[in-house]
Structures are given as C-alpha cells and as structure tokens.
Design an enzyme around this catalytic site. Structure first.
Site, PDB file in Angstrom:
ATOM      1  CB  CYS A  83      -0.980   0.002   1.160  1.00 47.04           C
ATOM      2  SG  CYS A  83      -0.221  -0.256   2.770  1.00 47.04           S
ATOM      3  CG  HIS A 134      -4.000   0.657   4.838  1.00 45.11           C
ATOM      4  ND1 HIS A 134      -3.453  -0.204   3.894  1.00 45.11           N
ATOM      5  CD2 HIS A 134      -5.090   1.220   4.263  1.00 45.11           C
ATOM      6  CE1 HIS A 134      -4.198  -0.148   2.796  1.00 45.11           C
ATOM      7  NE2 HIS A 134      -5.193   0.710   2.991  1.00 45.11           N
TER       8      HIS A 134
END
Ligand SMILES: [Zn+2]
Length: 353
Positions: free
Chosen positions: A19, A299
């Site tokens: 990510c 994230h």
C-alpha cells in the site's frame, strides 16, 4: 478533446503490504506534468538520447501510468511488473515488508531521473570560487552547476534549491551554501493540540545556534566560533513535496506523532521562507499520501485531486471512491504534494487558448 476513459480513477492491487507503493504511485499519477510526460511517451525521446541508460524502471512506470489513464474498465491494475523493476533498482524493496512511503518516493524519483537524465557525460569541472559574487548570483551559478550533471523532466518538476546561511556571532561574517532539495522533511512541534503547516515550516527554517562541539570555523576569524544557521528557500520547485516527520526514526520506527497538522488546500503562501521575499511562491494542494495506524503497523492511502475533473478521490489500493475536499485534512496526512499556482494558471491559459 473529449476522452471518456482518460480519467485515472483506477485502483492498484495490493501485492502484500504494498500500500505504501500504491499510495505514492497514485499521487504521482495525478501529477499533471509527469502524467503527460508518460502519456505522450516523451520519456522515450529522453531515453533515446541517453544511450547508457537501462530504461526499465521509467518504461514500467510510464506503462503503469498509461494503464491508469487509458484503461477502459474500472478494474484494479496489478503493479507487479513495476515492482519487479523498482526492486532491481533498489533491492530494499524486494519482498513484501511494509515500507516508508516517503523513502520509496525518494528512491523512485531518483531512479526515474537517472534513466531520463539529459546529461550523458557528467563534467568533471573543478570547484569554483563563488565568494566574490552576490548571494543571488552564487545561488544561480550553483543551480546551473547542478544542472550540468543532473537535468531531467523529474528535476524540472520536483527539485528546488535551499540556501543555508551561517553567521559568525563574533564578527558577523556570513557564509552561504546552496543545496538542491527533492522534498522538505518538516518537524512537527510537540503539542497537545493541532499545529499548522506554517508552524512546521517555521520550525524547519528557525534559526539554529551552533555552539560547543558543533562550532563551525569562521572564514574571517579563521577559528571555530559560535554561529547561527538559518535556512531559506532560494528556488521554489514547480511541485513541492512536504514530508511531515511523524516517525521518530525512519528505519527502526519507534513512535509516531498523530498530531493534526492543519494545511491549506489552496494558496499556501511561502514567501516568508524565501531568500528573496519578492518572489511568487503560492501553492495549491493536489495529492496527499496518508498513513493510518501506529509505528509498528499501518496502512497507506492517497487522496488526490483529479487533474481533469478537479474533484478529490480516495485511493485505497484497488478501491477508488469520491470524497469531499473537506475530508482531505486529517491527522493521517504524511506526504503533501503541492503544485505552484503560477504553473497551474499557465495550464488553464493553455487549455483556453
Ligand atoms: Zn567570525
């Protein structure tokens, strides 16, 4: 010119902790001039002129950008071919560990720049003495010297020049050094409340006293003296990347600051940080790389303003969804991408004419 699919609202598949990469790729894909450089295949001209370059990274980056902007379906694209190339260029990206998005951006821009550098033979010119010229002239000459070895589309867009002035507290002599920068890493003041981006910039450019073991040698006194150091921006880049130092250390992350940094979406005026206060230094935000979670795990996502429609979208790996511009500011903001207002105005004029 109406291109229904040229809207860039396509996600990138997560290949396993990638990510950080997807977030940065989406920010770069929404960097108008870099996107067009890839869409128009202009990079090929630069590659052809640069015979020693291994063009694989630029080629894969361009291919990926083209896929994001010409895909006829909204299905997410796999960045695996691109990942193969970036890990060849920077072996630290081998495997599927979570990495720092800002470090990844540095490696990627450096890799792309090296492949499309217009300079094929770097000159080995001797160190010149610029001490007899004015600061402004010295800055210009140092910049031209930099371009003699580093000159590419990536430099045109992202690189600026920082001036550091060292003033002797004893005799007042001031010596200056000019360095190119690809982004600015801004400290965040420790506070219980929110801070502004201007606070971070003021902390970054704040006068710093060098004393004790840190005392530099004054050229006039010819001895080590207590000095005051200060940064100003000598040359503003078209694209200004601001990295908020949320992590106490880069390699071994020990803690994360989740301070809310209030930053403007429009008209960030940086004149007070300029070496020459008469310059125009106004920027508009167009992308943010966000980090949620702690220093141990987290994230990355991206918020980008689509350069065609001007609306904001959330890029969360394979998912892309519209968002309100009022949601762009959050305590997850980690890397901010600003575009010079002067160059965005030029674009509007170009489109209208
Ligand atoms: Zn001195």
């Amino acid at each position: 010119l109406f291109l229904p699919f040229l809207i860039g609202l396509v996600g990138l598949r997560n290949l396993g902790n990638t990510c950080f990469m997807n977030s940065i790729l989406q920010c770069l894909s929404n960097t108008h001039d870099l996107r067009d450089y890839c869409l128009r295949n202009t990079h090929r001209t630069d590659l052809n002129n640069n015979c020693r370059a291994k063009a694989a990274l630029m080629e894969e980056f361009a291919k990926l950008t083209q896929s994001l902007w010409t895909s006829s379906s909204s299905e997410a694209i796999s960045p695996s071919d691109f990942k193969m190339q970036i890990q060849k260029y920077a072996p630290r990206f081998v495997g599927y560990n979570q990495q720092d998005a800002q470090e990844f951006l540095r490696f990627l821009l450096d890799g792309l720049h090296n492949e499309v550098n217009r300079v094929t033979v770097k000159p080995r010119s001797p160190m010149e003495d610029f001490d007899h010229v004015s600061d402004d002239e010295k800055g210009k000459r140092m910049w031209n010297k930099y371009l003699e070895s580093e000159d590419s589309k990536v430099v045109d867009l992202f690189v600026g020049q920082l001036k550091s002035s060292l003033t002797c507290n004893e005799c007042g002599f001031c010596s200056t050094v000019f360095d190119p920068f690809w982004d600015l890493s801004l400290p965040i003041a420790k506070t219980s409340g929110e801070v502004s981006l201007m606070d971070c910039l003021r902390l970054f450019t704040k006068e710093d006293v060098l004393d004790g073991n840190e005392r530099p040698t004054c050229h006039r006194c010819k001895t080590r003296r207590k000095c005051t150091k200060k940064f100003t921006i000598q040359k503003f880049p078209k694209i200004l990347v601001l990295h908020l130092k949320r992590f106490s250390e880069c390699r071994v992350r020990t803690s994360k600051l989740s301070t809310f940094v209030n930053f403007p979406l429009k008209e960030l005026d940086l004149r007070e940080f300029a070496s020459d206060n008469s310059v125009n230094a106004v920027y508009n935000l167009y992308a943010v790389s966000n980090h949620t979670g702690s220093s141990l795990g987290g994230h990355y996502t991206a918020y980008c303003r689509n350069p065609c429609v001007g609306e904001w979208y959330t890029y969360n790996d394979s998912r892309v969804s519209p968002m309100s511009s009022s949601q762009v500011r959050s305590s997850d903001a980690y890397v901010l991408f600003y575009e010079s207002a002067a160059s965005s105005r030029m674009k509007v004029i170009k489109i209208l004419s």
